[in-house]
Design a protein around this motif. Structure first.
Motif, PDB file in Angstrom:
ATOM      1  N   LEU A  66      23.448 -17.262 -64.565  1.00 44.50           N
ATOM      2  CA  LEU A  66      24.152 -16.850 -63.349  1.00 44.50           C
ATOM      3  C   LEU A  66      23.266 -17.266 -62.177  1.00 44.50           C
ATOM      4  N   GLY A  67      23.662 -18.287 -61.451  1.00 44.48           N
ATOM      5  CA  GLY A  67      22.839 -18.721 -60.322  1.00 44.48           C
ATOM      6  C   GLY A  67      22.675 -17.601 -59.313  1.00 44.48           C
ATOM      7  N   TRP A  68      21.422 -17.181 -59.109  1.00 37.86           N
ATOM      8  CA  TRP A  68      21.106 -16.112 -58.140  1.00 37.86           C
ATOM      9  C   TRP A  68      19.693 -16.422 -57.675  1.00 37.86           C
ATOM     10  N   ALA A  69      19.578 -16.888 -56.429  1.00 36.20           N
ATOM     11  CA  ALA A  69      18.292 -17.375 -55.928  1.00 36.20           C
ATOM     12  C   ALA A  69      17.826 -16.550 -54.749  1.00 36.20           C
ATOM     13  N   ALA A 163      28.711 -20.367 -57.994  1.00 39.40           N
ATOM     14  CA  ALA A 163      30.059 -20.150 -58.519  1.00 39.40           C
ATOM     15  C   ALA A 163      30.054 -19.843 -60.015  1.00 39.40           C
ATOM     16  N   GLU A 164      28.882 -19.877 -60.645  1.00 38.34           N
ATOM     17  CA  GLU A 164      28.793 -19.524 -62.072  1.00 38.34           C
ATOM     18  C   GLU A 164      29.242 -18.085 -62.342  1.00 38.34           C
ATOM     19  N   TRP A 253      26.971 -28.019 -57.638  1.00 42.02           N
ATOM     20  CA  TRP A 253      26.706 -26.577 -57.694  1.00 42.02           C
ATOM     21  C   TRP A 253      26.878 -25.857 -56.345  1.00 42.02           C
ATOM     22  N   PRO A 254      28.111 -25.530 -55.965  1.00 36.71           N
ATOM     23  CA  PRO A 254      28.290 -24.775 -54.717  1.00 36.71           C
ATOM     24  C   PRO A 254      27.639 -23.387 -54.797  1.00 36.71           C
ATOM     25  N   VAL A 255      26.889 -23.043 -53.731  1.00 34.68           N
ATOM     26  CA  VAL A 255      26.270 -21.721 -53.641  1.00 34.68           C
ATOM     27  C   VAL A 255      26.659 -21.082 -52.311  1.00 34.68           C
ATOM     28  N   PHE A 256      26.433 -19.780 -52.226  1.00 34.86           N
ATOM     29  CA  PHE A 256      26.956 -18.964 -51.130  1.00 34.86           C
ATOM     30  C   PHE A 256      25.806 -18.118 -50.622  1.00 34.86           C
ATOM     31  N   GLY A 257      25.199 -18.567 -49.509  1.00 35.11           N
ATOM     32  CA  GLY A 257      23.929 -18.016 -49.081  1.00 35.11           C
ATOM     33  C   GLY A 257      23.981 -17.195 -47.801  1.00 35.11           C
ATOM     34  N   PHE A 258      22.994 -16.321 -47.682  1.00 33.79           N
ATOM     35  CA  PHE A 258      22.756 -15.546 -46.468  1.00 33.79           C
ATOM     36  C   PHE A 258      21.268 -15.608 -46.145  1.00 33.79           C
TER      37      PHE A 258
END
Length: 691
Positions: A66-69, A163-164, A253-258
């Motif tokens: 689960l992509g979590w960075a 998005a995983e 690999w689309p990611v959704f960051g803050f």
């Protein structure tokens, strides 16, 4: 349950081979829960022999990534603190982990990023007495910073998810959006969702949400992982832009960051709080009388009209949620430490995992309003298969329900009672489960579920009485009395000398004349005598009580080994033996059905058959189960033997040989894991807290 097919479960995949260089409190478990609230919100940090928060990617319970960075910038220097991102063309260091700690609700990491320490707190609330909160499929991550040298430092914090989180197949197409306002939220979903379906145990519909409060200095971005992460590493902020090129999860690999700018930090900063969750609606398809189906939704919808309203409330409640969590953690720790410190650590690792396999649902009235009087809890039998409300999985998990809120247990049984009272299930014994593939509770109208006749019938009667004893609520005993009596009639016929059948330990195979299975059936008969008494049927109560007492007397002869110093596994097989964990129900229900000599004999015997990592389940194999060892710890008659069982479970959980969420099936000779992981049966580890 069944032996796992391993189709969707990845191998052990040890996170790391490094030795632990940080302080791990109370110990370093096989996998550390990060966000564990439902069967589909289940994120873990795999450990093996040790992995810092930034040594491995968080994984789903199956082992898939689960992509979590997470990154932090201190005085312009970037450090990674979560996940193992590779960002070409940038320079960053890894923060150095100083400590890890888990409690019943939290996992807390402290990492050093140059002259600043950051504390990363993952909180998966346990709100068992508040059905709105317990049904909320969200968890928190909070990040705070403090200077370690007394000087002020410029600090920015960044995190993203990929998005995983929305599928078990990374080749599928995703879409996403970002909403702004008081709360910043990224919502991600599949372009072609499939309601009530799974791939590799991930749900295939609904949305993942990643949110944070839109405070001064908060920025956001969606896009390719390397693009968004590089933007923060190079600039310390994000450009508030959105990538609208919807594509496959694995395509760039689309990611959704803050990101959040904490400004100048000396003393401990206020925490930056993120929420992560997954909502699908409807949640469950449930069979109803007549054979039709009903779509059921998570209970929180009775209070919130939109996901945005839920997220706003959840984020706004962080401080209070943390206070409640700390109070709950302290109570559990105090209660469990009365047994032992090893026991307290095992219990703390078990609670999130067990409750995280359950979902609290309601239906709608004919006018479309929510019917909060119609509550059913559903449990996924994780990893051993995908069954729903498996009776012999609810049964070992039962102690966590009695401890946290017995009503959850009533609502778990309600779906099973209601289905069988409909007449759709044809067998005279209790059904094994409500459906073979979560989230479809479609029953087994053909009667061809995995048959465990004595096991499940005994379980249902025992749990029904246990709930009524704990709460004084006799509604199930009266409403479903005919069913309970039907199952008891079967137990009278079939449990003193059980036929060739499965017990809950079905991975060990069929067996005729099982001593431990007979114990369960006989206790079930005695439990029904108590139920009959509670509902005013004195004649039936006396009759069943007499039968149970007669069976115990005959059972003592049938089950004795020729040496007379232990119970057999199987009548007539003098060399066989096993864990007589079903005696636990005699203690739980305060029946005093079996003589003290039986308990004393078994206690003495277990001391003679111990292995380095515990006592084997029975003589067919050298493996064992953690839940049944703790139940056995509840029936032995001296504390030395009790503590050996407990410490064996803790020893296995801390041996560094597994990177899977707390497994309940392992090898006693060397501590190697067997096939199960992340299962709700670890709720049974609370067995000693409810005696």
């Amino acid at each position: 349950m069944k032996i796992p097919g391993y189709g969707s479960i990845l191998p052990l995949c040890f996170a790391s081979v490094q030795a632990i260089t940080w302080t791990a409190t109370p110990f370093n478990p096989p996998s550390i829960p990060l966000a564990v609230r439902t069967p589909y919100l289940s994120a873990w940090l795999p450990q093996g022999s040790g992995a810092a928060l930034n040594d491995a990617w968080p994984t789903f319970w199956t082992g898939s990534i689960l992509g979590w960075a997470g990154f932090v910038k201190v005085d312009g220097q970037a450090y990674s603190f979560l996940g193992t991102p590779n960002v070409p063309g940038t320079t960053f260091n890894k923060a150095v982990q100083k400590s890890s700690q888990f409690t019943s609700t939290q996992s807390i990491f402290v990492l050093s990023a140059g002259p600043v320490d950051i504390t990363v707190t993952f909180l998966s609330p346990v709100e068992a007495t508040d059905l709105v909160k317990q049904s909320t499929p969200f968890a928190y991550m909070a990040v705070s910073a403090v200077s370690t040298n007394g000087a002020a430092h410029s600090v920015q914090v960044y995190s993203d998810i990929s998005a995983e989180w929305v599928s078990g197949n990374n080749a599928l197409l995703a879409k996403w959006s970002t909403s702004t306002g008081a709360i910043l939220t990224h919502e991600v979903q599949l372009q072609s969702p499939a309601v009530f379906t799974e791939i590799n145990d991930h749900t295939q519909y609904g949305s993942a949400f990643y949110s944070t409060t839109n405070t001064v200095g908060a920025t956001y971005q969606t896009g390719a992982d390397v693009t968004v992460r590089a933007q923060f590493i190079n600039n310390g902020r994000l450009p508030n832009t959105q990538d609208t090129a919807f594509r496959a999860i694995q395509d760039n690999w689309p990611v959704f960051g803050f990101s959040h700018d904490l400004g100048s930090v000396t003393g401990a900063s206020a925490p930056v709080v993120f929420s992560v969750g997954h909502i699908r609606d409807p949640a469950i398809k449930y069979i109803v009388a007549g054979g039709g189906t009903q779509s059921r939704s998570l209970y929180f919808w009775s209070q919130f009209q939109t996901s945005a309203a839920l997220i706003s409330s959840f984020l706004g409640d962080f401080s209070n949620a943390l206070s409640r969590a700390k109070a709950f953690d302290a109570k559990v720790n105090t209660d469990a430490t009365r047994i032992s410190t090893d026991y307290a650590s095992v219990v703390a690792l078990s609670i999130r995992q067990s409750l995280g396999a359950m979902e609290v649902t309601i239906s709608k009235n004919s006018n479309g309003s929510w019917n909060t009087a119609d509550v059913i809890v559903f449990m996924k039998e994780i990893s051993s298969d995908g069954n729903m409300n498996t009776v012999d999985v609810i049964f070992p998990a039962w102690p966590v329900l009695l401890y946290t809120n017995p009503l959850l247990g009533k609502y778990l049984l309600e779906g099973l009672f209601r289905y069988q009272a409909s007449g759709l299930y044809p067998n005279k014994w209790s059904v094994h489960d409500l459906g073979s593939s979560y989230p479809n509770a479609l029953g087994h109208n053909d009667g061809r579920d995995e048959a465990m006749p004595v096991e499940e019938s005994g379980n249902m009667v025992i749990m029904a009485l246990s709930y009524a004893q704990k709460t004084g609520d006799k509604s199930h005993l009266t409403q479903y009395n005919a069913l309970l009596d039907q199952w008891t009639q079967f137990l009278i016929t079939d449990s003193l000398i059980p036929g060739d059948q499965l017990s809950t330990d079905d991975f060990a195979g069929h067996l005729v004349n099982q001593t431990n299975l007979a114990i369960k059936g006989i206790i079930g008969i005695k439990a029904m005598s108590q139920i009959a008494s509670l509902v005013g049927d004195t004649t039936r109560s006396n009759n069943y009580s007499t039968i149970a007492a007669n069976y115990v007397s005959r059972w003592q002869t049938l089950s004795a080994s020729s040496s007379g110093n232990h119970l057999t596994l199987q009548y007539g097989n003098a060399a066989s033996w096993g864990l007589s964990y079903n005696l636990y129900a005699d203690k739980l229900l305060k029946l005093n059905l079996f003589p003290a000599s039986v308990y004393d004999m078994q206690t003495a015997w277990y001391k003679t058959v111990r292995q380095p990592f515990g006592v084997p389940l029975d003589t067919r194999h050298t493996y064992t189960k953690t839940d049944w060892q703790i139940w056995t710890a509840g029936i032995v008659t001296d504390t030395t033997t009790r503590d050996f069982f407990i410490s064996s479970v803790k020893k296995w959980a801390s041996d560094g040989l597994s990177s899977q969420p707390f497994g309940d099936w392992y090898e006693t000779t060397n501590g190697a894991p067997e096939g199960f992981r992340a299962r709700p049966v670890v709720g049974g580890h609370l067995a000693l807290l409810i005696l």
